[in-house]
Scaffold this active site. Structure first.
Site, PDB file in Angstrom:
ATOM      1  N   PHE A  59       0.869  -1.187   0.000  1.00  0.00           N
ATOM      2  CA  PHE A  59       0.000   0.000   0.000  1.00  0.00           C
ATOM      3  C   PHE A  59       0.900   1.229   0.000  1.00  0.00           C
ATOM      4  O   PHE A  59       1.553   1.523   1.012  1.00  0.00           O
ATOM      5  CB  PHE A  59      -0.865  -0.052   1.261  1.00  0.00           C
ATOM      6  N   GLY A  95       5.625  -0.931   3.326  1.00  0.00           N
ATOM      7  CA  GLY A  95       5.857  -2.291   3.821  1.00  0.00           C
ATOM      8  C   GLY A  95       5.606  -3.312   2.721  1.00  0.00           C
ATOM      9  O   GLY A  95       4.604  -3.232   2.009  1.00  0.00           O
ATOM     10  N   GLY A 121      17.553  -5.818  35.525  1.00  0.00           N
ATOM     11  CA  GLY A 121      18.499  -6.131  34.445  1.00  0.00           C
ATOM     12  C   GLY A 121      17.950  -7.195  33.507  1.00  0.00           C
ATOM     13  O   GLY A 121      18.184  -7.148  32.300  1.00  0.00           O
ATOM     14  N   GLU A 167       0.181   5.220   9.621  1.00  0.00           N
ATOM     15  CA  GLU A 167      -1.244   5.568   9.489  1.00  0.00           C
ATOM     16  C   GLU A 167      -1.529   6.909  10.151  1.00  0.00           C
ATOM     17  O   GLU A 167      -2.639   7.167  10.592  1.00  0.00           O
ATOM     18  CB  GLU A 167      -2.158   4.484  10.080  1.00  0.00           C
ATOM     19  N   GLN A 205       3.325  -3.161  42.364  1.00  0.00           N
ATOM     20  CA  GLN A 205       1.898  -3.294  42.004  1.00  0.00           C
ATOM     21  C   GLN A 205       1.410  -2.038  41.286  1.00  0.00           C
ATOM     22  O   GLN A 205       0.731  -2.112  40.261  1.00  0.00           O
ATOM     23  CB  GLN A 205       1.051  -3.503  43.276  1.00  0.00           C
ATOM     24  N   GLY A 209       4.078  12.555   4.291  1.00  0.00           N
ATOM     25  CA  GLY A 209       3.414  11.389   4.873  1.00  0.00           C
ATOM     26  C   GLY A 209       2.098  11.797   5.494  1.00  0.00           C
ATOM     27  O   GLY A 209       1.020  11.492   4.990  1.00  0.00           O
TER      28      GLY A 209
HETATM   29  C1  LIG Z   1       7.538   1.237  10.170  1.00  0.00           C
HETATM   30  C2  LIG Z   1       6.765   2.092   9.216  1.00  0.00           C
HETATM   31  C3  LIG Z   1       5.989   1.470   8.240  1.00  0.00           C
HETATM   32  C4  LIG Z   1       5.270   2.246   7.322  1.00  0.00           C
HETATM   33  N1  LIG Z   1       4.562   1.625   6.332  1.00  0.00           N
HETATM   34  C5  LIG Z   1       3.937   2.372   5.382  1.00  0.00           C
HETATM   35  C6  LIG Z   1       3.244   1.744   4.287  1.00  0.00           C
HETATM   36  O1  LIG Z   1       3.165   0.522   4.197  1.00  0.00           O
HETATM   37  N2  LIG Z   1       2.675   2.541   3.345  1.00  0.00           N
HETATM   38  C7  LIG Z   1       2.729   3.897   3.409  1.00  0.00           C
HETATM   39  O2  LIG Z   1       2.195   4.557   2.517  1.00  0.00           O
HETATM   40  N3  LIG Z   1       3.362   4.522   4.436  1.00  0.00           N
HETATM   41  C8  LIG Z   1       3.970   3.788   5.412  1.00  0.00           C
HETATM   42  N4  LIG Z   1       4.622   4.410   6.466  1.00  0.00           N
HETATM   43  C9  LIG Z   1       4.703   5.858   6.484  1.00  0.00           C
HETATM   44  C10 LIG Z   1       3.876   6.496   7.586  1.00  0.00           C
HETATM   45  O3  LIG Z   1       2.521   6.386   7.316  1.00  0.00           O
HETATM   46  C11 LIG Z   1       4.365   7.932   7.751  1.00  0.00           C
HETATM   47  O4  LIG Z   1       5.685   7.866   8.264  1.00  0.00           O
HETATM   48  C12 LIG Z   1       3.481   8.726   8.675  1.00  0.00           C
HETATM   49  O5  LIG Z   1       2.230   8.970   8.098  1.00  0.00           O
HETATM   50  C13 LIG Z   1       4.124  10.065   9.053  1.00  0.00           C
HETATM   51  O6  LIG Z   1       4.512  10.743   7.909  1.00  0.00           O
HETATM   52  P1  LIG Z   1       5.995  11.332   7.755  1.00  0.00           P
HETATM   53  O7  LIG Z   1       6.936  10.271   8.176  1.00  0.00           O
HETATM   54  O8  LIG Z   1       6.145  11.873   6.393  1.00  0.00           O
HETATM   55  O9  LIG Z   1       6.069  12.483   8.819  1.00  0.00           O
HETATM   56  P2  LIG Z   1       5.714  14.021   8.559  1.00  0.00           P
HETATM   57  O10 LIG Z   1       4.363  14.155   7.988  1.00  0.00           O
HETATM   58  O11 LIG Z   1       6.816  14.688   7.841  1.00  0.00           O
HETATM   59  O12 LIG Z   1       5.687  14.539  10.045  1.00  0.00           O
HETATM   60  C14 LIG Z   1       6.897  14.635  10.811  1.00  0.00           C
HETATM   61  C15 LIG Z   1       6.530  15.173  12.167  1.00  0.00           C
HETATM   62  O13 LIG Z   1       6.100  16.515  12.054  1.00  0.00           O
HETATM   63  C16 LIG Z   1       5.088  16.794  12.994  1.00  0.00           C
HETATM   64  N5  LIG Z   1       3.887  17.269  12.282  1.00  0.00           N
HETATM   65  C17 LIG Z   1       3.511  17.019  11.016  1.00  0.00           C
HETATM   66  N6  LIG Z   1       2.356  17.638  10.726  1.00  0.00           N
HETATM   67  C18 LIG Z   1       1.979  18.303  11.832  1.00  0.00           C
HETATM   68  C19 LIG Z   1       0.844  19.105  12.181  1.00  0.00           C
HETATM   69  N7  LIG Z   1      -0.156  19.355  11.323  1.00  0.00           N
HETATM   70  N8  LIG Z   1       0.766  19.595  13.448  1.00  0.00           N
HETATM   71  C20 LIG Z   1       1.742  19.345  14.335  1.00  0.00           C
HETATM   72  N9  LIG Z   1       2.823  18.607  14.058  1.00  0.00           N
HETATM   73  C21 LIG Z   1       2.949  18.082  12.834  1.00  0.00           C
HETATM   74  C22 LIG Z   1       4.821  15.485  13.757  1.00  0.00           C
HETATM   75  O14 LIG Z   1       5.582  15.490  14.933  1.00  0.00           O
HETATM   76  C23 LIG Z   1       5.379  14.432  12.836  1.00  0.00           C
HETATM   77  O15 LIG Z   1       5.821  13.279  13.513  1.00  0.00           O
HETATM   78  C24 LIG Z   1       5.325   3.646   7.403  1.00  0.00           C
HETATM   79  C25 LIG Z   1       6.074   4.262   8.424  1.00  0.00           C
HETATM   80  C26 LIG Z   1       6.774   3.497   9.312  1.00  0.00           C
HETATM   81  C27 LIG Z   1       7.579   4.173  10.391  1.00  0.00           C
END
Ligand SMILES: Cc1cc2nc3c(=O)[nH]c(=O)nc-3n(C[C@H](O)[C@H](O)[C@H](O)COP(=O)(O)OP(=O)(O)OC[C@H]3O[C@@H](n4cnc5c(N)ncnc54)[C@H](O)[C@@H]3O)c2cc1C
Length: 818
Positions: free
Chosen positions: A156, A198, A428, A451, A353, A164
């Site tokens: 996907f 992925g 540990g 997501e 606890q 992202g």
């Molecule tokens: C292990 C892994 C698997 C993944 N698998 C897939 C996949 O199969 N398919 C796919 O399409 N994608 C995949 N992704 C991508 C994932 O969906 C994106 O990394 C995620 O949506 C965040 O987008 P970005 O990394 O571009 O972060 P960005 O959008 O650049 O954001 C970076 C940071 O900026 C800050 N930020 C951004 N916008 C705002 C806002 N409006 N307000 C305040 N703060 C903000 C947040 O702190 C955020 O963490 C995967 C990611 C990981 C880590």
């Protein structure tokens, strides 16, 4: 346990082996088997047992002793395991359709074993598969059987290198060409490379690619999803114009191959547009059933909601595993004591606890919530498939979107904090890799990001709540929703006038107390957030600035409090329903009260600031009630863990063993491999119902230096059984998983049963024969063969971009840009 289910309960849930945990088990106030049956039901328990036993029985799932596998090997092994899951039909399609909860159970069981495996399966089968099914139409159903039999393997692809969270800014394009009735998928530059996807790194043959759709003369119609073939399913070599590869090592889930892809004018048929939200006629006219662009955009991203709901379940699984390990460890680990002679289990300490039992309660409460949300989502999807266009269906969609957007943050953060607390609570030993808490923490971590970043996602929920308030105050609309999660807002002004009035500690030990407090808290935060937003606007901020400036302390807290309220409410209702068997009522109500009060205690400052609490008594009563409940639950903790922990083989943590025996550190873990098969992997033959035979073939590679060859993308071992007179049968493809590998081969009885076959290992991609020996059982005798044959595959073609640069330099630049 109810007598009618006793017999089957014992078979399904055998007693645990006696050991140091026996003392706590004997003190439990309830039967763990009865609770497991009440919460899960016999059918579900049977499914889980079948899955766990199947994994344990197959050598492919043997845990590698002696340290981590190299990343390439891990990814290969993970793919083999995923294929095994499909081949073994752990869950029949009819069962999936009949009970969607079973699909969830299958993914979670695989995740309990290893999240890399579950993610691989989930992304192909559910994310890729359901994107096609839900966003496409009948013309795309041809892909479904191919997904089920793994003829194609999917991913996907939404995220790009430069975007992202902000999905609207995705830059991959899909231009329609009416002369050939094709779309041209193109990545305008490196920043538009699909990234993080992925399964894309090594194994996916097809991708659901999100791209901006353009028609001639019609301009851009926004983001749409397309099915794009990215690799040849036979060779796994990239399709022309596609540059695809692996993004490399991550902090966790390294068995999963996350990848990147760039498209250079890749042509796909018009029919491969997933056209539920919008379509293009052969002549090039864009048509959509949606009048509103936002509605269409929401529909095209609808699959994200279901992934978010699944992530809630995944996070809960991680929390369950971590608390199981830490509580079993705490019940057997003895430190200090009232006298020098006697040391007591660390679980007896109030501190231990208080650190662990609220997370145990959270695991139960969130698990119930996660199941109920999953069923709500299933109802929504049924409505979509039945083309329900009613106002209720639209409202249900909005409500579930708001719930999913806040439940992923709440569940993934609770799990992340809980796992860390469990890690530290095991001293540990918690830091020793083989006890798994570190892996759990790293594998859970991305649940906070993919997501949608958790903090950004919460905005969706607060926007929903604020819009309800606006509708209520400006238009006099009723606050009623299909799932009733916001119905309490009908009494918004009255609730704001309520105060904490709990006469005694005894009265405070019930989840109705945090429930009432949370209703007040959500109303208070809603009023505060609304006022802050209006104040920002009055002081000259535009909409964008105003929303951004009221996230911290306002909207973010509002969204989280609303979701906590919903979780507390659903668990409260569940544990107080009349159908709860009397022997289970006390323990379930304690869990419900502990989760509610412990969550609420994190908002004490707000409860005082807004005037719901006053005087020191209120805060003290909540704290005392939490400690009281922890102490009441302490003797039940091991039995509560017994309900949620998987078998030892799956839990895979020596300090979390079901018998409570602690590992003997002087026993070094066994080194995998050797030239002879270990006894448990010795060749065997099994008979299938249809008269076929299954044979475990043990493959010993005779030279260590062979191993790197198998890391290449195309290296596959195939075992072929040849008859003496010629004519061979490729019984099964399999991949070597290490120096010594075991694969299971099925072939029908008949000519092959009688003939004396010659087994050959074929290694595509290797220029010269690899010294190896295979052994298997044929006609009750162990056969052994040396192997000499190799396959050649064509050299990988070079990707050429529009400007004529070759693939590797593009890759350098791509990685350089990171
Ligand atoms: C292990 C892994 C698997 C993944 N698998 C897939 C996949 O199969 N398919 C796919 O399409 N994608 C995949 N992704 C991508 C994932 O969906 C994106 O990394 C995620 O949506 C965040 O987008 P970005 O990394 O571009 O972060 P960005 O959008 O650049 O954001 C970076 C940071 O900026 C800050 N930020 C951004 N916008 C705002 C806002 N409006 N307000 C305040 N703060 C903000 C947040 O702190 C955020 O963490 C995967 C990611 C990981 C880590």
């Amino acid at each position: 346990m109810a007598s009618s289910s006793e017999g089957s309960g014992d078979a399904l849930l055998p007693d645990f082996p006696r050991g140091p945990l026996q003392a706590y088990r004997a003190r439990a106030s309830f039967s763990w088997k009865e609770l497991a049956l009440f919460l899960e039901g016999e059918d579900m328990l049977r499914l889980k047992k079948t899955i766990f036993s199947a994994l344990e029985d197959d050598p492919l799932f043997a845990r590698p002793g002696g340290g981590d596998l190299p990343m390439e090997k891990y990814r290969e092994l993970n793919f083999l395991r995923c294929r095994w899951v499909f081949e073994h039909d752990l869950l029949r399609v009819e069962d999936m359709l009949q009970s969607p909860l079973k699909v969830r159970a299958l993914v979670n069981c695989l995740g309990m074993y290893d999240w890399s495996l579950a993610a691989k399966f989930f992304l192909h089968m559910l994310v890729f598969g359901s994107a096609i099914y839900n966003s496409g139409s009948e013309r795309h159903f041809k892909y479904i059987p191919k997904i089920f039999n793994m003829e194609i393997f999917g991913c996907f692809a939404l995220t790009e290198l430069s975007h992202g969270t902000n999905t609207k800014a995705i830059r991959t394009t899909a231009h329609y060409d009416p002369t050939t009735e094709e779309f041209i998928i193109h990545s305008p530059d490196f920043e538009a490379a699909k990234f993080w996807v992925g399964n894309m790194g090594k194994t996916a043959t097809h991708a659901v690619v999100f791209a901006q759709l353009h028609t001639p003369g019609g301009g851009c119609h926004g983001l749409h999803a397309f099915v794009v073939q990215i690799r040849d399913p036979k060779t796994l070599l990239p399709m022309p114009g596609v540059m695809v590869g692996d993004i490399g090592k991550k902090l966790g889930q390294n068995g999963l191959d996350n990848g990147f892809a760039m498209f250079h004018q890749v042509r796909i048929p018009r029919q491969d547009l997933l056209n539920r939200a919008g379509d293009v006629t052969p002549e090039g006219t864009y048509v959509t059933p949606f009048k509103d662009d936002r509605q269409r955009f929401g529909m095209s991203l609808a699959s994200l909601s279901s992934s978010r709901v699944s992530i809630v379940g995944m996070s809960v699984v991680n929390l369950k595993l971590a608390v199981s390990i830490a509580i079993r460890f705490s019940a057997t680990r003895r430190q200090f004591g009232p006298t020098d002679e006697e040391e007591i289990p660390v679980l007896e300490y109030q501190m231990q606890q208080w650190r662990l039992l609220p997370y145990l309660a959270a695991a139960y409460a969130l698990d119930h919530f996660s199941k109920s949300l999953f069923l709500d989502l299933a109802e929504l999807q049924q409505g979509w498939l039945g083309k329900d266009t009613s106002a209720r269906q639209a409202e249900l969609g909005r409500e579930i979107h708001a719930l999913a957007s806040a439940s992923k943050p709440l569940a993934s953060w609770t799990a992340q904090r809980g796992i860390q607390e469990c890690r530290e609570a095991c001293g540990g030993h918690g830091y020793l890799a083989m006890n798994r808490l570190g892996h759990l923490r790293d594998d859970n971590d991305p649940n906070c990001t993919y997501e949608g970043d958790n903090n950004v996602l919460l905005q969706q929920t607060s926007n929903y709540l604020l819009s309800l308030l606006t509708r209520r105050t400006q238009g006099g609309a009723h606050c009623k929703s299909p799932l009733k999660t916001v119905d309490f807002l009908e009494a918004y002004p009255d609730i704001l006038g309520q105060r904490f009035e709990v006469p005694s500690l005894e009265d405070c030990l019930d989840s109705s107390v945090p429930l009432a407090a949370y209703e007040w808290l959500v109303c208070y935060l809603l009023r505060e957030s609304d006022q802050k937003l209006n104040q920002e606007k009055r002081s000259g901020s535009n909409d964008f600035e105003a929303r951004n400036n009221c996230q911290v302390y306002y909207c973010r807290s509002l969204a989280l409090a609303f979701l906590e309220l919903t979780v507390v409410r659903r668990f409260h209702e569940h544990t107080h329903q009349p159908s709860v068997p009397p022997p289970l009522r006390a323990v379930l109500r304690r869990l419900s009260a502990l989760y509610g009060l412990w969550s609420l205690s994190q908002h004490t400052a707000l409860l005082y600031r807004g005037g719901y609490f006053s005087g020191e008594q209120a805060g003290k009563m909540i704290e005392t009630a939490i400690l009281d409940l922890c102490s009441q639950l302490k003797d039940d903790a091991v039995a509560l863990v017994d309900v949620i922990a998987p078998p030892d083989f799956v839990l895979d943590s020596p300090i979390g063993r079901a018998d409570g025996e602690q590992p003997d550190a002087t026993q070094a873990p066994p080194r995998p491999g050797g030239l002879s098969p270990p006894p448990s992997l010795a060749p065997t033959v099994e008979s299938g119902e249809d008269g076929s035979s299954a044979c475990r073939v043990f493959v010993a590679f005779l030279h260590d230096s062979c191993s790197p060859r198998f890391s290449s993308e195309a290296a596959w071992v195939k075992v072929r059984f040849d008859r003496p007179g010629g004519g061979g049968r490729l019984a099964h493809g399999s991949r070597p998983t290490g120096r010594d590998s075991v694969c299971r081969v099925w072939w029908p009885r008949g000519p092959h049963g009688k003939a004396s076959p010659r087994a050959v290992i074929l290694l595509p991609g290797c220029a010269s024969p690899v010294p190896a020996r295979a052994s298997w059982v044929q006609e009750d005798r162990v056969q052994e063969k040396e192997h000499t044959e190799a396959w050649r595959v064509p050299r990988r073609p070079c990707f050429r971009s529009r400007k004529g640069r070759v693939g590797c330099s593009i890759m350098n630049v791509l990685y350089g840009a990171l």
